[in-house]
Write a protein that holds these residues in place. Structure first.
Motif, PDB file in Angstrom:
ATOM      1  N   LEU A  81      12.215   0.050  -1.343  1.00 33.88           N
ATOM      2  CA  LEU A  81      13.531   0.745  -1.463  1.00 33.88           C
ATOM      3  C   LEU A  81      13.359   2.013  -2.028  1.00 33.88           C
ATOM      4  N   GLY A  82      14.390   2.953  -1.656  1.00 35.20           N
ATOM      5  CA  GLY A  82      14.307   4.221  -2.330  1.00 35.20           C
ATOM      6  C   GLY A  82      14.970   5.293  -1.311  1.00 35.20           C
ATOM      7  N   THR A  83      14.772   6.535  -1.577  1.00 39.93           N
ATOM      8  CA  THR A  83      15.254   7.507  -0.575  1.00 39.93           C
ATOM      9  C   THR A  83      13.870   7.804   0.361  1.00 39.93           C
ATOM     10  N   LEU A  84      13.742   7.056   1.392  1.00 40.53           N
ATOM     11  CA  LEU A  84      12.460   6.831   2.308  1.00 40.53           C
ATOM     12  C   LEU A  84      12.381   8.203   2.941  1.00 40.53           C
ATOM     13  N   SER A  85      11.338   8.631   3.031  1.00 41.32           N
ATOM     14  CA  SER A  85      10.738   9.653   3.912  1.00 41.32           C
ATOM     15  C   SER A  85       9.502   9.314   4.533  1.00 41.32           C
ATOM     16  N   ALA A  86       9.338   9.668   5.881  1.00 42.75           N
ATOM     17  CA  ALA A  86       8.057   9.177   6.607  1.00 42.75           C
ATOM     18  C   ALA A  86       6.835   9.873   5.846  1.00 42.75           C
ATOM     19  N   GLY A  87       5.895   8.800   5.754  1.00 44.07           N
ATOM     20  CA  GLY A  87       4.627   9.157   5.138  1.00 44.07           C
ATOM     21  C   GLY A  87       4.339   7.868   4.416  1.00 44.07           C
ATOM     22  N   ASP A  88       3.557   7.983   3.096  1.00 46.84           N
ATOM     23  CA  ASP A  88       3.008   6.883   2.572  1.00 46.84           C
ATOM     24  C   ASP A  88       3.992   6.158   1.867  1.00 46.84           C
ATOM     25  N   LEU A  89       4.068   4.764   1.620  1.00 47.51           N
ATOM     26  CA  LEU A  89       4.973   3.979   1.386  1.00 47.51           C
ATOM     27  C   LEU A  89       4.383   3.186  -0.041  1.00 47.51           C
ATOM     28  N   PHE A  90       3.208   2.637   0.042  1.00 47.22           N
ATOM     29  CA  PHE A  90       2.615   1.742  -0.881  1.00 47.22           C
ATOM     30  C   PHE A  90       1.014   1.586  -0.660  1.00 47.22           C
ATOM     31  N   LYS A  91       0.532   1.039  -1.603  1.00 55.36           N
ATOM     32  CA  LYS A  91      -1.146   0.846  -1.222  1.00 55.36           C
ATOM     33  C   LYS A  91      -1.398  -0.642  -1.731  1.00 55.36           C
ATOM     34  N   ILE A  92      -2.246  -1.001  -1.019  1.00 59.41           N
ATOM     35  CA  ILE A  92      -2.481  -2.477  -0.868  1.00 59.41           C
ATOM     36  C   ILE A  92      -4.080  -2.540  -1.568  1.00 59.41           C
ATOM     37  N   ARG A  93      -4.215  -3.324  -2.373  1.00 56.76           N
ATOM     38  CA  ARG A  93      -5.600  -3.830  -2.870  1.00 56.76           C
ATOM     39  C   ARG A  93      -6.335  -4.605  -2.036  1.00 56.76           C
ATOM     40  N   VAL A  94      -7.558  -4.335  -1.640  1.00 51.36           N
ATOM     41  CA  VAL A  94      -8.434  -5.373  -0.903  1.00 51.36           C
ATOM     42  C   VAL A  94      -9.716  -5.465  -1.333  1.00 51.36           C
ATOM     43  N   SER A  95     -10.344  -6.450  -0.979  1.00 53.34           N
ATOM     44  CA  SER A  95     -11.835  -6.808  -1.597  1.00 53.34           C
ATOM     45  C   SER A  95     -12.468  -6.141  -0.826  1.00 53.34           C
ATOM     46  N   ASP A  96     -12.488  -5.267   0.369  1.00 51.65           N
ATOM     47  CA  ASP A  96     -13.449  -4.470   1.176  1.00 51.65           C
ATOM     48  C   ASP A  96     -12.850  -3.353   1.733  1.00 51.65           C
ATOM     49  N   VAL A  97     -12.722  -2.191   1.446  1.00 53.35           N
ATOM     50  CA  VAL A  97     -12.029  -1.143   2.061  1.00 53.35           C
ATOM     51  C   VAL A  97     -12.997  -0.825   3.432  1.00 53.35           C
ATOM     52  N   ASN A  98     -14.129  -1.120   3.411  1.00 48.68           N
ATOM     53  CA  ASN A  98     -14.788  -0.869   4.823  1.00 48.68           C
ATOM     54  C   ASN A  98     -14.198  -1.826   5.918  1.00 48.68           C
ATOM     55  N   THR A  99     -13.465  -2.662   5.484  1.00 47.19           N
ATOM     56  CA  THR A  99     -12.899  -3.556   6.787  1.00 47.19           C
ATOM     57  C   THR A  99     -11.378  -3.193   7.022  1.00 47.19           C
ATOM     58  N   GLY A 100     -11.162  -1.999   6.663  1.00 46.95           N
ATOM     59  CA  GLY A 100      -9.804  -1.461   6.900  1.00 46.95           C
ATOM     60  C   GLY A 100      -9.141  -1.720   8.317  1.00 46.95           C
ATOM     61  N   SER A 101     -10.205  -1.566   9.280  1.00 47.62           N
ATOM     62  CA  SER A 101      -9.457  -1.720  10.454  1.00 47.62           C
ATOM     63  C   SER A 101      -9.029  -3.171  10.861  1.00 47.62           C
ATOM     64  N   ALA A 102      -9.169  -4.135   9.892  1.00 39.01           N
ATOM     65  CA  ALA A 102      -8.793  -5.742  10.353  1.00 39.01           C
ATOM     66  C   ALA A 102      -7.213  -5.698   9.694  1.00 39.01           C
ATOM     67  N   TYR A 103      -6.802  -4.693   8.896  1.00 38.61           N
ATOM     68  CA  TYR A 103      -5.647  -4.626   8.495  1.00 38.61           C
ATOM     69  C   TYR A 103      -4.506  -3.890   9.421  1.00 38.61           C
ATOM     70  N   SER A 104      -3.291  -4.259   9.580  1.00 38.00           N
ATOM     71  CA  SER A 104      -2.254  -3.727  10.243  1.00 38.00           C
ATOM     72  C   SER A 104      -0.841  -4.029   9.475  1.00 38.00           C
TER      73      SER A 104
END
Length: 130
Positions: A81-104
């Motif tokens: 929620l907010g006055t949104l504009s295209a770009g970054d919205l939020f961060k997700i904490r994951v156990s392995d950033v090297n598997t980032g391609s597994a996220y969508s």
């Protein structure tokens, strides 16, 4: 002489068996991935996204408000929620950033902050990146 050649061959075989075959596997590196979006509206006020992948935590960026709830072990709904504009919205904490391609991520709903009308989510896209 025969003993020294036999001993050298034996040492060579033992040393060859103890070696590693290929590179060592990379160890998991916990960290954050960023979810960003683009869309046709300049007056977005709320987005409902579905993120696929195992998420440990959701953190807002850019002053937005976020709320999240798991739909299952590998699927999470996130409201921004907010006055949104295209770009970054939020961060997700994951156990392995090297598997980032597994996220969508995908935008399921979008609402205008001025009229509260729902916008067509097909015009929106979301990405998960390092």
């Amino acid at each position: 002489m025969r003993r020294s050649i036999g001993g050298a061959v034996l040492i060579g075989l033992v040393a060859g068996c103890g070696g590693k075959d290929g590179p060592e596997p990379t160890k998991p590196v916990a960290g954050d991935l960023t979810v960003a979006y683009t869309g046709p509206s300049q007056t977005d006020g709320a987005l409902l996204l579905v993120v696929t992948g195992v998420i440990l935590e959701v953190k807002a960026v850019g002053g937005y408000q976020v709320a999240s709830a798991p739909l299952g072990p590998t699927t999470t709904r996130v409201v921004v929620l907010g006055t949104l504009s295209a770009g970054d919205l939020f961060k997700i904490r994951v156990s392995d950033v090297n598997t980032g391609s597994a996220y969508s991520a995908r935008v399921d709903q979008a609402a205008d902050r001025l009229t509260f009308a729902l916008n067509d989510p097909l015009g929106y896209s979301a990405v998960v990146r390092k």
